[in-house]
Write an enzyme that holds these catalytic residues in place. Structure first.
Site, PDB file in Angstrom:
ATOM      1  N   GLY A  12       0.876  -1.116   0.137  1.00 15.31           N
ATOM      2  CA  GLY A  12      -0.180   0.040  -0.059  1.00 15.31           C
ATOM      3  C   GLY A  12       0.925   1.192   0.008  1.00 15.31           C
ATOM      4  N   GLY A  13       1.969   1.350  -0.758  1.00  9.96           N
ATOM      5  CA  GLY A  13       2.810   2.260  -1.023  1.00  9.96           C
ATOM      6  C   GLY A  13       2.718   3.297  -2.003  1.00  9.96           C
ATOM      7  CB  SER A  15      -1.588   6.945  -2.586  1.00 11.62           C
ATOM      8  OG  SER A  15      -2.748   6.257  -1.890  1.00 11.62           O
ATOM      9  N   GLY A  16      -0.588   8.316  -0.295  1.00 14.80           N
ATOM     10  CA  GLY A  16      -0.778   8.697   1.105  1.00 14.80           C
ATOM     11  C   GLY A  16       0.157   8.492   2.086  1.00 14.80           C
ATOM     12  N   GLY A  18       1.565   5.535   2.954  1.00 19.56           N
ATOM     13  CA  GLY A  18       2.404   4.742   2.496  1.00 19.56           C
ATOM     14  C   GLY A  18       3.360   5.173   1.426  1.00 19.56           C
ATOM     15  CB  SER A 135      -7.271   2.823  12.663  1.00 19.04           C
ATOM     16  OG  SER A 135      -8.262   3.602  12.876  1.00 19.04           O
ATOM     17  CE1 TYR A 148     -10.093   1.508   8.297  1.00 14.75           C
ATOM     18  CE2 TYR A 148     -10.612   2.414  10.730  1.00 14.75           C
ATOM     19  CZ  TYR A 148      -9.728   2.463   9.380  1.00 14.75           C
ATOM     20  OH  TYR A 148      -8.553   3.105   9.448  1.00 14.75           O
TER      21      TYR A 148
END
Length: 249
Positions: A12-13, A15-16, A18, A135, A148
């Site tokens: 998950g690198g 965007s954002g 990551g 989270s 979630y």
């Protein structure tokens, strides 16, 4: 240069948080491998990082993650740092949660992350470090956040267990738990209109003691600390990066 000659995989690198972490790892000497689901953002991320390699891979599919790990093994022989950041959001109150939405959230945020660690740890060794994006949703009750929150709470406890299992092998496992961070994930909440997302953002800011959203780079700094030898005596920890929301809220 805390990561000179280190092999880093960021799941998950693209965007954002990551992407911010992947760029920071590379800036400190690492050879970076990163994954994502969207080839366009993968290509953009790779173009921004010297020597990076990108893979189109869905963390919900353990076989796809296994293929990425195998490719890294063939190219570099090992993984020194694993950052599991892939995730998906989504809000729905109890009466509106569908079985498909629940399964989708858990397949990415919990099941996929667990099996990603299982696949990657095979080519990690003593001195290896794992950081996982948790989270604050796992630690506070927010209406509509049940699916979630359950996935992230499960992820937090699973990683504590795995940290205990892996400590004798010299592999550290830690969790970084962001609060409200201004990333693309915030604006991709299925079932929410733009106005609802804007209202959610305003509500979050009002409840954050620092009265602002966090930035992806601020999470990346915490990730790099936990991944580095600066945190060599830390394993099984959960670091909140949330503007004081959980501890001071």
């Amino acid at each position: 240069m805390r990561f000179q000659n280190k092999i880093v995989l960021v799941l998950g690198g693209n965007s954002g948080m990551g992407l911010a972490a992947a760029q920071s790892f590379a800036a400190e000497g690492a050879k970076v491998h990163l994954t994502g689901r969207d080839q366009r953002t993968i290509d953009s991320a790779v173009a921004s990082i010297d020597g990076a390699t990108g893979y189109q891979s869905d963390i919900a599919d353990p076989a796809a993650t296994q293929a990425v790990v195998q490719a890294i093994e063939e190219a570099d022989g090992r993984i020194d740092v694993l950052y599991i950041n892939a995730g998906v959001g989504g809000f729905a109150p109890l009466r509106d949660i569908t079985e498909d939405a629940w399964d989708h959230t858990h397949a990415i945020n919990l099941r996929g992350c667990v099996f990603a660690l299982q696949k990657a740890v095979r080519i990690m060794g003593k001195g290896g470090s794992v950081v996982v994006t948790g989270s604050i949703g796992a630690h506070g009750a927010l209406e509509g956040n049940g699916a979630y929150a359950a996935a992230k709470a499960g992820l937090f406890m699973a990683m504590k267990v795995f940290a205990k299992e892996l400590v004798a092998e010299g592999i550290r496992v830690n969790v970084v738990s962001p609060g409200p961070i201004d990333t693309p994930l915030l604006y991709r909440n299925p079932g929410m209109t733009d106005d609802q997302v804007a209202g959610l953002k305003d509500m979050m800011i009002a409840n954050i003691p620092m009265k602002r959203m966090g930035e992806a780079d601020e999470v990346a700094k915490a990730v790099l600390f936990l991944a580095s030898d600066d945190a060599s005596f830390i394993s099984g920890a959960n670091l909140f990066v949330d503007g004081g929301l959980i501890e001071l809220g």
